[in-house]
Design a protein around this motif. Structure first.
Motif, PDB file in Angstrom:
ATOM      1  N   ASP A 163      36.493  49.445  49.752  1.00  0.00           N
ATOM      2  CA  ASP A 163      35.841  50.119  50.878  1.00  0.00           C
ATOM      3  C   ASP A 163      34.996  49.143  51.704  1.00  0.00           C
ATOM      4  O   ASP A 163      33.892  49.479  52.139  1.00  0.00           O
ATOM      5  CB  ASP A 163      34.973  51.266  50.349  1.00  0.00           C
ATOM      6  CG  ASP A 163      34.558  52.237  51.455  1.00  0.00           C
ATOM      7  OD1 ASP A 163      35.362  52.442  52.384  1.00  0.00           O
ATOM      8  OD2 ASP A 163      33.428  52.766  51.392  1.00  0.00           O
ATOM      9  N   GLY A 164      35.493  47.924  51.891  1.00  0.00           N
ATOM     10  CA  GLY A 164      34.771  46.930  52.669  1.00  0.00           C
ATOM     11  C   GLY A 164      33.666  46.214  51.933  1.00  0.00           C
ATOM     12  O   GLY A 164      33.010  45.330  52.501  1.00  0.00           O
ATOM     13  N   LYS A 165      33.415  46.569  50.684  1.00  0.00           N
ATOM     14  CA  LYS A 165      32.334  45.976  49.881  1.00  0.00           C
ATOM     15  C   LYS A 165      32.899  44.866  48.997  1.00  0.00           C
ATOM     16  O   LYS A 165      33.748  45.131  48.149  1.00  0.00           O
ATOM     17  CB  LYS A 165      31.689  47.062  49.018  1.00  0.00           C
ATOM     18  CG  LYS A 165      30.618  46.570  48.046  1.00  0.00           C
ATOM     19  CD  LYS A 165      30.062  47.724  47.243  1.00  0.00           C
ATOM     20  CE  LYS A 165      31.094  48.349  46.321  1.00  0.00           C
ATOM     21  NZ  LYS A 165      30.548  49.443  45.490  1.00  0.00           N
ATOM     22  N   PRO A 166      32.450  43.623  49.175  1.00  0.00           N
ATOM     23  CA  PRO A 166      32.990  42.531  48.348  1.00  0.00           C
ATOM     24  C   PRO A 166      32.518  42.618  46.899  1.00  0.00           C
ATOM     25  O   PRO A 166      31.353  42.873  46.622  1.00  0.00           O
ATOM     26  CB  PRO A 166      32.462  41.269  49.028  1.00  0.00           C
ATOM     27  CG  PRO A 166      31.235  41.712  49.765  1.00  0.00           C
ATOM     28  CD  PRO A 166      31.487  43.131  50.174  1.00  0.00           C
ATOM     29  N   LEU A 167      33.458  42.413  45.983  1.00  0.00           N
ATOM     30  CA  LEU A 167      33.147  42.391  44.555  1.00  0.00           C
ATOM     31  C   LEU A 167      33.499  41.048  43.929  1.00  0.00           C
ATOM     32  O   LEU A 167      32.775  40.556  43.062  1.00  0.00           O
ATOM     33  CB  LEU A 167      33.888  43.507  43.816  1.00  0.00           C
ATOM     34  CG  LEU A 167      33.573  44.951  44.210  1.00  0.00           C
ATOM     35  CD1 LEU A 167      34.398  45.915  43.356  1.00  0.00           C
ATOM     36  CD2 LEU A 167      32.090  45.263  44.072  1.00  0.00           C
ATOM     37  N   ILE A 168      34.629  40.490  44.328  1.00  0.00           N
ATOM     38  CA  ILE A 168      35.132  39.232  43.769  1.00  0.00           C
ATOM     39  C   ILE A 168      35.481  38.292  44.919  1.00  0.00           C
ATOM     40  O   ILE A 168      36.096  38.714  45.898  1.00  0.00           O
ATOM     41  CB  ILE A 168      36.392  39.471  42.907  1.00  0.00           C
ATOM     42  CG1 ILE A 168      36.081  40.390  41.709  1.00  0.00           C
ATOM     43  CG2 ILE A 168      36.980  38.140  42.436  1.00  0.00           C
ATOM     44  CD1 ILE A 168      35.189  39.777  40.648  1.00  0.00           C
ATOM     45  N   VAL A 169      35.090  37.027  44.789  1.00  0.00           N
ATOM     46  CA  VAL A 169      35.478  36.004  45.755  1.00  0.00           C
ATOM     47  C   VAL A 169      36.193  34.894  44.991  1.00  0.00           C
ATOM     48  O   VAL A 169      35.636  34.327  44.044  1.00  0.00           O
ATOM     49  CB  VAL A 169      34.271  35.443  46.528  1.00  0.00           C
ATOM     50  CG1 VAL A 169      34.732  34.401  47.543  1.00  0.00           C
ATOM     51  CG2 VAL A 169      33.505  36.564  47.229  1.00  0.00           C
ATOM     52  N   LEU A 170      37.427  34.617  45.379  1.00  0.00           N
ATOM     53  CA  LEU A 170      38.233  33.598  44.715  1.00  0.00           C
ATOM     54  C   LEU A 170      38.182  32.298  45.514  1.00  0.00           C
ATOM     55  O   LEU A 170      38.408  32.301  46.729  1.00  0.00           O
ATOM     56  CB  LEU A 170      39.686  34.075  44.603  1.00  0.00           C
ATOM     57  CG  LEU A 170      39.924  35.392  43.869  1.00  0.00           C
ATOM     58  CD1 LEU A 170      41.406  35.751  43.903  1.00  0.00           C
ATOM     59  CD2 LEU A 170      39.416  35.317  42.431  1.00  0.00           C
ATOM     60  N   HIS A 171      37.882  31.207  44.830  1.00  0.00           N
ATOM     61  CA  HIS A 171      37.827  29.888  45.450  1.00  0.00           C
ATOM     62  C   HIS A 171      38.987  29.058  44.900  1.00  0.00           C
ATOM     63  O   HIS A 171      38.986  28.693  43.715  1.00  0.00           O
ATOM     64  CB  HIS A 171      36.499  29.196  45.135  1.00  0.00           C
ATOM     65  CG  HIS A 171      35.291  29.912  45.666  1.00  0.00           C
ATOM     66  ND1 HIS A 171      34.633  29.511  46.809  1.00  0.00           N
ATOM     67  CD2 HIS A 171      34.627  31.012  45.209  1.00  0.00           C
ATOM     68  CE1 HIS A 171      33.612  30.331  47.043  1.00  0.00           C
ATOM     69  NE2 HIS A 171      33.593  31.249  46.080  1.00  0.00           N
ATOM     70  N   GLY A 172      39.991  28.795  45.730  1.00  0.00           N
ATOM     71  CA  GLY A 172      41.138  28.023  45.295  1.00  0.00           C
ATOM     72  C   GLY A 172      40.809  26.548  45.124  1.00  0.00           C
ATOM     73  O   GLY A 172      39.748  26.067  45.526  1.00  0.00           O
ATOM     74  N   GLY A 173      41.740  25.813  44.507  1.00  0.00           N
ATOM     75  CA  GLY A 173      41.577  24.376  44.377  1.00  0.00           C
ATOM     76  C   GLY A 173      41.254  23.889  42.988  1.00  0.00           C
ATOM     77  O   GLY A 173      41.112  22.674  42.775  1.00  0.00           O
ATOM     78  N   ALA A 174      41.106  24.784  41.996  1.00  0.00           N
ATOM     79  CA  ALA A 174      40.911  24.331  40.621  1.00  0.00           C
ATOM     80  C   ALA A 174      42.133  23.523  40.189  1.00  0.00           C
ATOM     81  O   ALA A 174      43.258  23.815  40.592  1.00  0.00           O
ATOM     82  CB  ALA A 174      40.699  25.513  39.681  1.00  0.00           C
TER      83      ALA A 174
END
Length: 298
Positions: A50-61
């Motif tokens: 519903d537009g609320k961020p819960l998880i942010v994924l940072h690529g590049g590992a």
């Protein structure tokens, strides 16, 4: 240990994770778990409901997080009904991913990992089933309202859970709007030192503190199990390889500016290095797990 100093309104905000490839991770996080992709920026993907961020994924590992590495054990995404948990189980089953299911008496949980080895729990809280908790010689027993004793590690009855889907056979593709981050759980080397930080410096309430059981956790009066550490890997615990996937940082949302300022003073008094950034405070616990402290709604 002293009573916690943080208000009951304290909660967890977005959890940031390192992954090998954020696009490749979306099949797990969106299709199987049920989060919505809110936005992408280069190698970063923001997921939520519903537009609320819960998880942010940072690529590049540069590699997956090993199963017995000190770092993230799992991040727990909580739903507010057993029906929502049933739909999550159906999505996991349809995905073909390997997943687990346990009945902790105080909650019912599904477990899966993303392609980078980041653990995910989808959880429905059932505290009304618990009458009391007993600790004898460091061991924890959960006593249900019917008087029966439980380890909290029994398998979840997935057949019974599936009945909450109803007769239509339709499976909801997304988690509902009231889904939230309920807790975060790490593997640890020195949980007592970590508890000194989370209880004495940050101001959480103690909950389970048991080396025999292998778990230490803390939270608030409303949510006692919010930040947890286990030592179940014992002597097999290893440091994560440099650049591996795992926890980037997690967010603790504080009730007010005054309370955030009090936390900043306690960090300074404990000689914990902290940085102010955009009205928030960035710091790390004694084992290097990074966290961001911000005011609710900020």
């Amino acid at each position: 240990m002293s009573k916690g100093l943080l208000a009951t309104a304290t909660r967890l905000g977005p959890v940031h994770l390192r992954v090998i490839d954020s696009t490749a991770a979306l099949a797990t996080w969106c299709d199987a778990v049920g989060l919505t992709l809110l936005g992408e920026d280069g190698s970063t993907a923001e997921l939520g409901v519903d537009g609320k961020p819960l998880i942010v994924l940072h690529g590049g590992a540069n590699g997956p997080l090993p199963q017995k590495a000190r770092d993230l054990f799992h991040v727990a995404i909580h739903v507010t009904s057993r029906r929502d948990l049933a739909h999550a189980a159906a999505r996991l089953e349809a995905s073909g991913l390997r997943y687990g299911a346990q009945d902790h008496l105080v909650s019912e949980s599904l477990y899966v990992s993303d392609p980078s080895g980041n653990g995910i729990e989808i959880c429905f809280d059932t505290p009304e089933r618990l009458a009391r908790q007993e600790q004898t010689e460091g061991r924890v027993a959960l006593i249900a309202t019917d008087g029966s004793a439980h380890s909290g590690l029994e398998p979840l009855d997935l057949v019974a859970l599936s009945r909450w889907l109803g007769d239509s056979g339709r499976v909801e593709p997304r988690l509902p709007a009231d889904t939230f981050i309920g807790h975060i759980h790490m593997r640890a080397r020195s949980p007592e030192a970590l508890m000194d930080f989370y209880l004495g410096t940050l101001g959480f309430n103690p909950h389970i503190q048991s080396r025999a059981f292998g778990m230490f956790d803390c939270g608030t009066d409303q949510r006692p199990h919010m930040i947890a550490f286990n030592i179940w890997a014992r002597d097999e615990l290893q440091e994560p390889p440099p650049g591996a996937a795992g926890l980037h940082h997690f967010t603790v949302e504080i009730a007010s500016e005054d309370e955030l300022a009090a936390v900043a003073q306690r960090l300074d008094a404990a000689n914990v290095q902290a940085k102010k950034a955009g009205g928030a405070i960035e710091a790390a616990d004694p084992e290097g797990n990074r966290l961001r402290l911000a005011v609710l709604g900020g």
